[in-house]
Write an enzyme that holds these catalytic residues in place. Structure first.
Site, PDB file in Angstrom:
ATOM      1  N   ALA A  92      13.599  20.133   7.358  1.00  0.00           N
ATOM      2  CA  ALA A  92      14.988  20.664   7.758  1.00  0.00           C
ATOM      3  C   ALA A  92      14.983  21.108   9.196  1.00  0.00           C
ATOM      4  CB  ALA A  92      15.426  21.955   6.690  1.00  0.00           C
ATOM      5  N   GLY A  95      12.826  19.751   3.062  1.00  0.00           N
ATOM      6  CA  GLY A  95      14.098  19.114   2.710  1.00  0.00           C
ATOM      7  C   GLY A  95      14.006  17.661   2.654  1.00  0.00           C
ATOM      8  N   GLU A 108      12.757  16.922  -0.891  1.00  0.00           N
ATOM      9  CA  GLU A 108      13.742  17.519  -1.734  1.00  0.00           C
ATOM     10  C   GLU A 108      14.687  16.260  -2.024  1.00  0.00           C
ATOM     11  OE1 GLU A 108      14.118  22.134  -1.834  1.00  0.00           O
ATOM     12  OE2 GLU A 108      13.951  21.411   0.079  1.00  0.00           O
ATOM     13  N   GLU A 131       7.428  25.287   2.817  1.00  0.00           N
ATOM     14  CA  GLU A 131       8.283  26.093   3.110  1.00  0.00           C
ATOM     15  C   GLU A 131       7.340  27.628   3.214  1.00  0.00           C
ATOM     16  OE1 GLU A 131      10.922  23.095   1.740  1.00  0.00           O
ATOM     17  OE2 GLU A 131       9.056  23.700   1.320  1.00  0.00           O
TER      18      GLU A 131
END
Length: 255
Positions: free
Chosen positions: A64, A110, A113, A133
């Site tokens: 991200a 992300g 994900e 993360e």
């Protein structure tokens, strides 16, 4: 669309995240554009399969865009995760058309994900995947703590999340996180070849199968009952009539 490219050919829509200078990192605008592209492809009669990939040879999505939320409050963080899950990650998972992630390099945070929300994943041999993360003092927020254990088991998921480390394509394949590993050159053609096999079958039945499989992962939902309901509903479709008639007439079904 500033951050993605969309092409449709032979009933396959390829959505490419195109921010090579940022290693295709997901910012708010990219997530919104992807959401819109998934909606359009799902509604497009000319699309039977969706391939999600990243531009260039380095990254699928390298995470991200951290600069966007580095100063967020707890409430803003919660809203960021809830909104992203709703408009993109859950939408990809529940899309009635098959979504294949073509993981062409780094798929981190992300990015992993997003790949995990697709129905299955094919990786190039230079792919590296992970959820880093916790090294930033946060946890995966776009479904990573839920989808990773479903795909690789709780112990492996815990290790990957706690170490914040990356695994290579071969390890991801041995974990069951990706279905196939191929060279960078073969990646898209392999996805298209599998898409071709999928497209011989009933799109209505495939949509129902996606619903039934996903039902088994929803709390409080009886997956077996969802399967019974979807199976029964199939009998009322034109595709069922065509499929069974073609079988009995010893010809190929035209869906």
């Amino acid at each position: 669309m500033n951050n993605i490219l969309v092409t449709t050919e032979d009933k396959i829509t390829t959505i490419t995240i195109n921010r090579p200078s940022k290693l295709n990192a997901l910012n708010k605008e990219t997530i919104a554009e992807l959401s819109e592209a998934i909606d359009s492809a799902e509604d497009d009669e000319n699309t039977r399969v969706i391939i999600l990939t990243g531009s260039g040879e380095k990254a699928f999505v390298a995470g991200a865009d951290i600069a966007e939320f580095a100063d967020f409050s707890p409430e803003q963080g919660k809203e960021l995760a809830a909104h992203g899950q709703e408009i993109l990650f859950n939408k990809v998972e529940n899309c009635s058309k098959p979504v294949i992630a073509a993981v062409n390099g780094f798929a981190l945070g992300g990015g992993l994900e997003l790949a995990m929300s697709a129905h299955f994943r094919i990786a190039s041999d230079n792919a590296r995947v992970g959820l880093p993360e916790v090294s930033l003092g946060v946890i995966p927020g776009y479904g990573g703590t839920q989808r990773l254990p479903q795909l690789v088991g709780k112990g492996r998921a815990m290790e990957m999340i706690m170490t914040a480390g990356m695994i290579d394509a071969a390890t991801a394949h041995s974990y069951g996180l990706v279905n196939h590993v191929v060279t960078q050159e073969e990646l898209i053609s392999t996805c298209e070849k599998i898409a071709g096999k999928i497209m011989r079958n009933s799109p209505v039945a495939i949509g129902a199968a996606i619903d039934a499989v996903n039902a088994g992962y929803i709390d409080g939902v009886d997956g077996y009952q969802a399967e019974i309901d979807c199976f029964g509903a199939s009998f009322g479709t034109d595709d069922f009539k065509e499929g069974t008639t073609a079988f009995l007439e010893k010809r190929k079904a035209e869906f």
